[in-house]
Motif scaffolding. Structure first.
Motif, mmCIF file in Angstrom:
data_model
loop_
_atom_site.group_PDB
_atom_site.id
_atom_site.type_symbol
_atom_site.label_atom_id
_atom_site.label_comp_id
_atom_site.label_asym_id
_atom_site.label_seq_id
_atom_site.Cartn_x
_atom_site.Cartn_y
_atom_site.Cartn_z
ATOM 1 N N GLY A 43 0.822 -1.203 0.000
ATOM 2 C CA GLY A 43 0.000 0.000 0.000
ATOM 3 C C GLY A 43 0.857 1.255 0.000
ATOM 4 O O GLY A 43 2.049 1.221 0.283
ATOM 5 N N LEU A 44 0.222 2.384 -0.319
ATOM 6 C CA LEU A 44 0.930 3.652 -0.259
ATOM 7 C C LEU A 44 1.396 3.917 1.164
ATOM 8 O O LEU A 44 0.689 3.630 2.133
ATOM 9 N N PHE A 89 4.154 9.346 -5.393
ATOM 10 C CA PHE A 89 3.022 10.260 -5.530
ATOM 11 C C PHE A 89 3.284 11.532 -4.727
ATOM 12 O O PHE A 89 3.564 11.473 -3.526
ATOM 13 N N LEU A 102 -6.410 14.768 0.995
ATOM 14 C CA LEU A 102 -5.249 14.847 0.133
ATOM 15 C C LEU A 102 -5.638 14.961 -1.331
ATOM 16 O O LEU A 102 -6.542 14.278 -1.805
ATOM 17 N N PHE A 104 -3.813 14.337 -4.886
ATOM 18 C CA PHE A 104 -2.649 13.606 -5.364
ATOM 19 C C PHE A 104 -2.327 13.926 -6.814
ATOM 20 O O PHE A 104 -3.218 14.225 -7.615
ATOM 21 N N GLY A 105 -1.043 13.808 -7.147
ATOM 22 C CA GLY A 105 -0.645 13.758 -8.532
ATOM 23 C C GLY A 105 -0.896 12.363 -9.090
ATOM 24 O O GLY A 105 -1.365 11.465 -8.383
ATOM 25 N N THR A 106 -0.580 12.175 -10.359
ATOM 26 C CA THR A 106 -0.877 10.907 -11.032
ATOM 27 C C THR A 106 0.137 9.825 -10.732
ATOM 28 O O THR A 106 -0.063 8.668 -11.101
ATOM 29 N N GLY A 107 1.227 10.178 -10.077
ATOM 30 C CA GLY A 107 2.237 9.183 -9.742
ATOM 31 C C GLY A 107 3.324 9.090 -10.808
ATOM 32 O O GLY A 107 3.067 9.287 -11.995
ATOM 33 N N TYR B 33 -10.541 7.007 5.509
ATOM 34 C CA TYR B 33 -10.745 7.666 4.220
ATOM 35 C C TYR B 33 -10.921 6.613 3.128
ATOM 36 O O TYR B 33 -10.314 5.546 3.179
ATOM 37 N N TYR B 35 -10.430 6.555 -1.085
ATOM 38 C CA TYR B 35 -9.975 7.209 -2.307
ATOM 39 C C TYR B 35 -10.163 6.215 -3.450
ATOM 40 O O TYR B 35 -10.275 5.002 -3.229
ATOM 41 N N GLN B 37 -8.535 5.441 -7.591
ATOM 42 C CA GLN B 37 -7.567 5.802 -8.609
ATOM 43 C C GLN B 37 -7.972 5.148 -9.912
ATOM 44 O O GLN B 37 -7.900 3.913 -10.041
ATOM 45 N N GLY B 40 -4.401 5.989 -15.074
ATOM 46 C CA GLY B 40 -3.763 7.186 -15.589
ATOM 47 C C GLY B 40 -4.084 8.459 -14.846
ATOM 48 O O GLY B 40 -3.688 9.543 -15.283
ATOM 49 N N GLN B 41 -4.798 8.342 -13.737
ATOM 50 C CA GLN B 41 -5.176 9.525 -12.975
ATOM 51 C C GLN B 41 -4.644 9.440 -11.554
ATOM 52 O O GLN B 41 -4.241 8.384 -11.082
ATOM 53 N N GLY B 42 -4.649 10.560 -10.887
ATOM 54 C CA GLY B 42 -4.257 10.577 -9.489
ATOM 55 C C GLY B 42 -5.356 10.034 -8.605
ATOM 56 O O GLY B 42 -6.445 9.707 -9.057
ATOM 57 N N LEU B 43 -5.059 9.930 -7.329
ATOM 58 C CA LEU B 43 -6.060 9.452 -6.380
ATOM 59 C C LEU B 43 -7.110 10.537 -6.161
ATOM 60 O O LEU B 43 -6.786 11.712 -5.992
ATOM 61 N N PHE B 45 -10.215 11.814 -3.754
ATOM 62 C CA PHE B 45 -10.861 11.678 -2.450
ATOM 63 C C PHE B 45 -12.335 11.361 -2.639
ATOM 64 O O PHE B 45 -13.013 11.971 -3.468
ATOM 65 N N PHE B 106 -2.339 3.418 4.201
ATOM 66 C CA PHE B 106 -3.186 2.905 3.143
ATOM 67 C C PHE B 106 -3.206 1.376 3.111
ATOM 68 O O PHE B 106 -2.203 0.712 3.422
#
Lengths: 114, 115
Positions: A43-44, A89, A102, A104-107, B33, B35, B37, B40-43, B45, B106
């Motif tokens: 996991g992250l 990320f 949060l 987030f960017g796309t990683g 939480y 989330y 994903q 091709g996209q970010g996470l 919320f 996570f």
């Protein structure tokens, strides 16, 4: 609204190379900034964070400095290892919200070869 | 100790079916939480729970999405009448306390595929 932009990957490096992963953000307030990492099959997890301008977050040889003037939080490491291969990320949270909602960017996937 | 546990790890469902995703947070963590994903996209919320307070549902994309949590225990995310655009990895995270500096832990996520 708030947003995070990261460089696209994959980033492919040889062991002991210098790493930079760019991250820029857009925020209306004074966000906290984070780098999370996701190792294969896991996991992250939080890698490092910075809560105000000019703060430097660091962990496991990685560093990132909160640059308000350039709205950036680039991740750097002086000498990468094969074990650093993962997806990174960049993220921000808005302290006005009161919790870690949060963004987030796309990683960015990092591949380090021996 | 045990981390955040999510189940199932993978779920394939037909368009129009309902699905339920489960999250077991770390014991003692008050904040939880969800989330997601998409490829091709970010996470993104979705929803936030803090103890017995009313959840923040501001990220739920439509009324087909709902989530529950009883106290500081397990949470379930339900998607009704699934659509192909619901295909994503759904991630759950828990935190020992609220506040913008509290670290999130996570789970490994549930990969949902809607055919």
């Amino acid at each position: 609204g708030n947003s995070v932009t990261q460089m696209e990957g994959p980033v492919t490096l040889s062991e002991e190379a210098f790493l930079t992963i760019n991250c820029t953000y857009t925020a209306t307030g004074y966000p906290s900034l984070f780098w999370y990492v996701q190792y294969p099959g896991e996991g992250l997890q939080l890698l490092l964070k910075a809560t105000k301008a000019d703060d430097k977050g660091s962990n496991k040889g990685f560093e990132a400095t909160y640059r308000k003037e350039t709205t950036s939080f680039h991740l750097e490491k002086g000498s990468v290892q094969v074990s650093d291969s993962a997806v990174y990320f960049c993220a921000l949270s808005d302290r006005d919200t009161g919790f870690q909602k949060l963004v987030f960017g796309t990683g960015t996937r990092l591949l380090v070869s021996p | 100790g045990a981390g955040v546990s999510q189940s199932p790890s993978n779920k394939v469902t037909e368009k129009g079916k309902d699905v339920e995703l489960r999250c077991d947070p770390i014991s003692g963590h008050t904040a939880l939480y969800w989330y997601r994903q998409r490829l091709g996209q970010g996470l993104e919320f979705l929803i936030y729970f803090q103890g017995n307070s009313a959840p923040d549902k501001s990220g739920l994309p439509s009324d087909r999405f709902s989530a529950e949590r009883t106290g500081e225990s397990v949470s379930t995310l339900t998607i009704q009448r699934t659509q192909q655009e619901d295909s994503a990895v759904y991630l759950c995270a828990s935190s020992p306390r609220t506040g913008y500096n509290s670290p999130l832990h996570f789970g490994n996520g549930t990969r949902l595929t809607v055919t």
